[in-house]
Design a protein around this motif. Structure first.
Motif, PDB file in Angstrom:
ATOM      1  N   LEU A 103      38.027  30.554  36.854  1.00 21.37           N
ATOM      2  CA  LEU A 103      37.173  30.238  37.999  1.00 21.37           C
ATOM      3  C   LEU A 103      37.817  30.822  39.250  1.00 21.37           C
ATOM      4  O   LEU A 103      38.852  30.343  39.723  1.00 21.37           O
ATOM      5  CB  LEU A 103      36.986  28.724  38.126  1.00 21.37           C
ATOM      6  CG  LEU A 103      36.262  28.020  36.977  1.00 21.37           C
ATOM      7  CD1 LEU A 103      35.969  26.575  37.336  1.00 21.37           C
ATOM      8  CD2 LEU A 103      34.984  28.748  36.587  1.00 21.37           C
ATOM      9  N   GLN A 104      37.203  31.862  39.766  1.00 17.37           N
ATOM     10  CA  GLN A 104      37.706  32.528  40.967  1.00 17.37           C
ATOM     11  C   GLN A 104      36.582  33.396  41.531  1.00 17.37           C
ATOM     12  O   GLN A 104      35.958  34.173  40.796  1.00 17.37           O
ATOM     13  CB  GLN A 104      38.919  33.400  40.649  1.00 17.37           C
ATOM     14  CG  GLN A 104      39.524  34.086  41.868  1.00 17.37           C
ATOM     15  CD  GLN A 104      40.707  34.960  41.502  1.00 17.37           C
ATOM     16  OE1 GLN A 104      40.798  35.474  40.382  1.00 17.37           O
ATOM     17  NE2 GLN A 104      41.620  35.156  42.446  1.00 17.37           N
ATOM     18  N   ALA A 105      36.325  33.256  42.820  1.00 15.05           N
ATOM     19  CA  ALA A 105      35.304  34.066  43.471  1.00 15.05           C
ATOM     20  C   ALA A 105      35.831  35.480  43.669  1.00 15.05           C
ATOM     21  O   ALA A 105      36.852  35.684  44.336  1.00 15.05           O
ATOM     22  CB  ALA A 105      34.917  33.457  44.820  1.00 15.05           C
ATOM     23  N   LEU A 106      35.148  36.464  43.072  1.00  5.54           N
ATOM     24  CA  LEU A 106      35.602  37.849  43.148  1.00  5.54           C
ATOM     25  C   LEU A 106      34.407  38.797  43.225  1.00  5.54           C
ATOM     26  O   LEU A 106      33.359  38.529  42.630  1.00  5.54           O
ATOM     27  CB  LEU A 106      36.425  38.219  41.906  1.00  5.54           C
ATOM     28  CG  LEU A 106      37.813  37.615  41.746  1.00  5.54           C
ATOM     29  CD1 LEU A 106      38.368  37.989  40.382  1.00  5.54           C
ATOM     30  CD2 LEU A 106      38.740  38.102  42.853  1.00  5.54           C
ATOM     31  N   PRO A 107      34.567  39.934  43.932  1.00  3.52           N
ATOM     32  CA  PRO A 107      33.572  40.998  43.842  1.00  3.52           C
ATOM     33  C   PRO A 107      33.981  41.990  42.751  1.00  3.52           C
ATOM     34  O   PRO A 107      35.157  42.096  42.397  1.00  3.52           O
ATOM     35  CB  PRO A 107      33.660  41.652  45.219  1.00  3.52           C
ATOM     36  CG  PRO A 107      35.095  41.481  45.614  1.00  3.52           C
ATOM     37  CD  PRO A 107      35.563  40.187  44.984  1.00  3.52           C
ATOM     38  N   LYS A 108      33.014  42.704  42.179  1.00  2.00           N
ATOM     39  CA  LYS A 108      33.351  43.721  41.186  1.00  2.00           C
ATOM     40  C   LYS A 108      32.222  44.743  41.087  1.00  2.00           C
ATOM     41  O   LYS A 108      31.134  44.559  41.657  1.00  2.00           O
ATOM     42  CB  LYS A 108      33.622  43.084  39.832  1.00  2.00           C
ATOM     43  CG  LYS A 108      32.409  42.510  39.126  1.00  2.00           C
ATOM     44  CD  LYS A 108      32.750  42.120  37.684  1.00  2.00           C
ATOM     45  CE  LYS A 108      31.495  41.843  36.871  1.00  2.00           C
ATOM     46  NZ  LYS A 108      31.791  41.639  35.454  1.00  2.00           N
ATOM     47  N   ASP A 109      32.501  45.823  40.358  1.00  2.00           N
ATOM     48  CA  ASP A 109      31.516  46.873  40.052  1.00  2.00           C
ATOM     49  C   ASP A 109      30.875  47.449  41.313  1.00  2.00           C
ATOM     50  O   ASP A 109      29.646  47.557  41.430  1.00  2.00           O
ATOM     51  CB  ASP A 109      30.424  46.339  39.112  1.00  2.00           C
ATOM     52  CG  ASP A 109      30.966  45.944  37.758  1.00  2.00           C
ATOM     53  OD1 ASP A 109      32.075  46.408  37.413  1.00  2.00           O
ATOM     54  OD2 ASP A 109      30.297  45.182  37.043  1.00  2.00           O
TER      55      ASP A 109
ATOM     56  N   GLY B 110      21.310  47.296  37.942  1.00  2.00           N
ATOM     57  CA  GLY B 110      22.280  47.845  36.998  1.00  2.00           C
ATOM     58  C   GLY B 110      22.455  49.338  37.118  1.00  2.00           C
ATOM     59  O   GLY B 110      23.237  49.931  36.354  1.00  2.00           O
ATOM     60  N   ALA B 111      21.750  49.983  38.051  1.00  3.01           N
ATOM     61  CA  ALA B 111      21.835  51.440  38.181  1.00  3.01           C
ATOM     62  C   ALA B 111      23.241  51.877  38.586  1.00  3.01           C
ATOM     63  O   ALA B 111      23.941  51.169  39.311  1.00  3.01           O
ATOM     64  CB  ALA B 111      20.815  51.928  39.202  1.00  3.01           C
ATOM     65  N   SER B 112      23.651  53.054  38.108  1.00  4.19           N
ATOM     66  CA  SER B 112      24.990  53.556  38.449  1.00  4.19           C
ATOM     67  C   SER B 112      24.995  55.023  38.874  1.00  4.19           C
ATOM     68  O   SER B 112      26.035  55.543  39.295  1.00  4.19           O
ATOM     69  CB  SER B 112      25.931  53.382  37.250  1.00  4.19           C
ATOM     70  OG  SER B 112      25.426  54.065  36.124  1.00  4.19           O
TER      71      SER B 112
END
Length: 708
Positions: free
Chosen positions: A563-569, A581-583
């Motif tokens: 449990l940890q607030a994180l940004p990713k991708d 979901g586009a990349s």
């Protein structure tokens, strides 16, 4: 830090279609009755009820502190056996999900249920016996189904009596369960063998093996060269008996026409119906009698009649008893003798159901002189009569002994079975037909962890500084509660401290601010992984570190992860087409989130995919996959997207990260992880009556302290 672990409520509790929704800052108050589920009313007890709620277990800090390997479980259920509580794991559940969708998720194929069960024996090593591994999700009713005239014994001394099973009893040692053993059966009738077995497994349930009819049973029980070998999937319980029933060569022989083309029977012999094999004259097909001595050809026309008592076949001209070895022409012959023609004195059998009314057991007996008598079981299972007495236990095992000189020719019984039916009622707001397995769900899962717990509680009317209280040693969790069930733990041990080695709780100065009576709970517990589930036995990958007494709780854990607030991708795309979901292809520029990372807090972040869509080179909109457009801004100011439900930011992007911005139509995509993932919990109340004062369920949130 224990005080940072909280469970938050959603926007709306209750059964309305729009209940559920986002996390709020309103905490579930520890020890407060009816804080999640409403109180159980007289109407609920009379007709049953089902409640479903959404909850948010969380690390409630204003930073990104990590709580490692978090898991939540039902650590205690109400004392009321009519009430059951479950934690529900549904991968499709998200922050916006409301009750109408939550009910649909109950039937999703990837939804799993986590419950709690009591151990029925001391648990140690790599296994534990539990009271249940499944439970109905919805309320159930029990209906009485009378089962009458169940025949358990007929005396075989009549002219046509040809069945007699002998019995060998193998007893397990009283010290341990055994799964591999053998014993001698020198008189097994091998030319047409039949044998079966009954025993109590280590899980407490009656098991039956009939190798002739079931290939799986044949792998567990076999007889070769006069030795019976058992390799049991569920071990024979310590101190229990293994009952082996078989046809004996002392009672049966096989007449082979290949050795003697004429069958001549003595006055004490008879053909066993359904075993007589002959040919029709001029027809190579082998035919078997129909159980009444009649032989029918392939077109269904009778061509011969056999006399079971004499072995004669008529008309003889229609019969051929000459064949090959593979034809195996002949018959099984029953040989009457003093043993198989005598009256039985001991009877043992099982009524064959998991649930029944014990005092409904009604036994009817017929004596050799044609007279009859009957007897009923008491509430405690005692069966007492001048001619026969015995017991029936809660497992449905009946043991009877006939009195000396009492010859019983026929024995049958009536009993009331209790059949379980999942309720189908409009006030439950759930269609049971939409649920798999008729609404009965597994509460333990292979390759999932469980927490086994031995609880102890000590009550004191008052406590003062310097008092000591003995509780469990080496406890994983110790808590002190006041009269209002307020939890008195503090990180600095202001109210109490605990010594694991001695098991002593020492009361400190802060106790003066609270009022008794006080309750001190201590819990010895550990986590293990379930390797296999066999009936009511849980097998673990690794041994338990201690022995847990019967009555300990085993809870299936819903593993939430870190449990940890994180940004990713994080990435940019050249054209926004409502695809989170586009990349590719990438945008004309990028955001500088290396020097100016996206900021999140455990209080505000949610599980969400985001798009920052540029409408011009300087202005943009922030869109959440499930929550829509939540912010509009420009690159000259910090992007602070507030979570209105908890009054903390969903996320913050500093203005320096935007640089010169992106071209119109381009977007910056990323995802945030929450420190408060949503879960569901349910409570089912079966119809009935209860005098339980407290219908309290306890959810526990555990994990490993990392940066907290």
């Amino acid at each position: 830090m224990r005080n940072a672990l909280k469970i938050f409520k959603p926007e709306l509790l209750g059964n309305a279609p729009f209940a559920g929704g986002h996390r709020t800052p309103e905490e579930v108050v520890n020890g407060k009755l009816n804080d999640i589920f409403s109180s159980i009313s007289d109407v609920d007890h009379a007709r049953g009820s089902f409640d479903l709620v959404k909850l948010y277990p969380a690390v409630a800090t204003a930073d990104q502190a990590r709580f490692q390997d978090a898991h939540i479980f039902v650590s205690d259920e109400p004392d009321d056996e009519l009430v059951s509580t479950l934690v529900i794991e549904a991968p499709a559940l998200n922050d916006t999900t409301e009750m109408a969708e939550m009910r649909q998720l109950l039937a999703a194929p990837d939804t799993r249920y986590h419950g709690v069960a009591l151990t029925t024996a001391d648990a140690s090593g790599q296994s534990a016996l539990v009271e249940k591994t499944q439970t109905p999700l919805l309320p159930v009713t029990q209906r009485v189904v009378p089962k009458i005239k169940n025949i358990v014994y007929r005396h075989s001394a009549s002219a046509n009596g040809t069945e007699f099973l002998r019995q060998i009893i193998f007893e397990a040692p009283t010290t341990n369960d055994i799964a591999f053993f053998s014993f001698e059966v020198p008189d097994l009738f091998t030319l047409n063998p039949f044998y079966r077995a009954e025993y109590y497994g280590r899980n407490g349930g009656m098991r039956r093996l009939e190798p002739i009819d079931n290939s799986q049973d044949a792998e567990q029980l076999s007889v070769n060269d006069g030795v019976a070998s058992a390799t049991l999937q569920v071990a024979l319980g310590a101190g229990n008996s293994f009952y082996f029933y078989y046809y004996s060569s002392d009672d049966y022989r096989y007449h082979q026409y290949a050795l003697d083309n004429t069958m001549t029977l003595s006055a004490d012999e008879a053909v066993v119906p359904g075993t007589w094999r002959i040919k029709k004259a001029g027809d190579p097909t082998v035919y078997t009698d129909n159980g009444f001595g009649v032989f029918y050809d392939s077109e269904g026309a009778p061509f011969a009649q056999g006399n079971y008592e004499t072995g004669e076949l008529s008309p003889a001209a229609n019969v051929d008893t000459v064949g090959t070895q593979a034809d195996d022409l002949g018959a099984v012959i029953f040989m009457r003798n003093a043993t198989n023609q005598g009256y039985r004195r001991e009877f043992s059998f099982n009524v064959g159901t998991e649930s029944f009314v014990i005092n409904s057991f009604y036994l009817r007996c017929t004596l050799a002189n044609g007279s009859q008598f009957s007897v009923s079981a008491t509430d405690t299972g005692e069966i007492t009569h001048a001619n026969i007495n015995g017991t029936i236990n809660a497992n449905g095992d009946v043991s009877l002994s006939a009195a000396t000189g009492v010859d019983i020719t026929h024995l049958e019984y009536d009993i009331d079975w209790l059949e379980e039916h999942v309720m189908d009622a409009d006030w439950l707001h759930i269609d049971p037909n939409s649920l798999p397995n008729n609404g009965r769900v597994s509460i333990f899962h292979v390759n999932n962890i469980v927490r086994i717990q031995h609880h102890d509680a000590v009550e004191r009317p008052s406590l003062g500084q310097g008092d000591t209280v003995q509780v469990l040693t080496d406890a994983a969790h110790v808590e002190l509660y006041d009269k209002d069930w307020q939890r008195l733990y503090t990180p600095d041990d202001a109210n109490f401290s605990y010594d694991k080695t001695s098991g002593l709780v020492t009361i400190n100065a802060g106790i003066s601010s609270f009022t008794g009576p006080f309750t001190i709970t201590s819990v010895q517990s550990e986590l293990v992984t379930v390797d296999n589930i066999n009936d009511k036995e849980l097998r673990f990958l690794t041994p338990l570190t201690r022995t847990y007494p019967a009555g300990s709780r085993i809870s299936s854990a819903y593993v939430l992860g870190d449990l940890q607030a994180l940004p990713k991708d994080e990435r940019t795309i050249a054209a926004w087409q409502n695809d989170f979901g586009a990349s590719s292809p990438p945008g004309s520029a990028s955001l500088n989130t290396t020097q100016y990372p996206i900021e999140t807090t455990n209080l505000g972040a949610i599980n969400q995919r985001w798009a920052v869509v540029f409408d011009s080179e300087t202005s943009y909109r922030v869109i959440g996959e499930h929550i829509g457009v939540v912010y509009s801004g420009d690159i000259l100011n910090d992007c602070i997207v507030m979570n209105p439900f908890v009054q903390a930011p969903y996320l913050i992007i500093r203005k320096e990260a935007f640089g010169a911005g992106l071209l119109p139509g381009e977007a910056f995509l990323f995802e945030t992880l929450s420190a408060a993932p949503p879960i569901m919990a349910s409570r089912a109340v079966n119809p009935g009556h209860s005098s339980i004062e407290y219908d309290k369920s306890t959810l526990s949130l555990r994990g490993n302290r990392d940066s907290l």
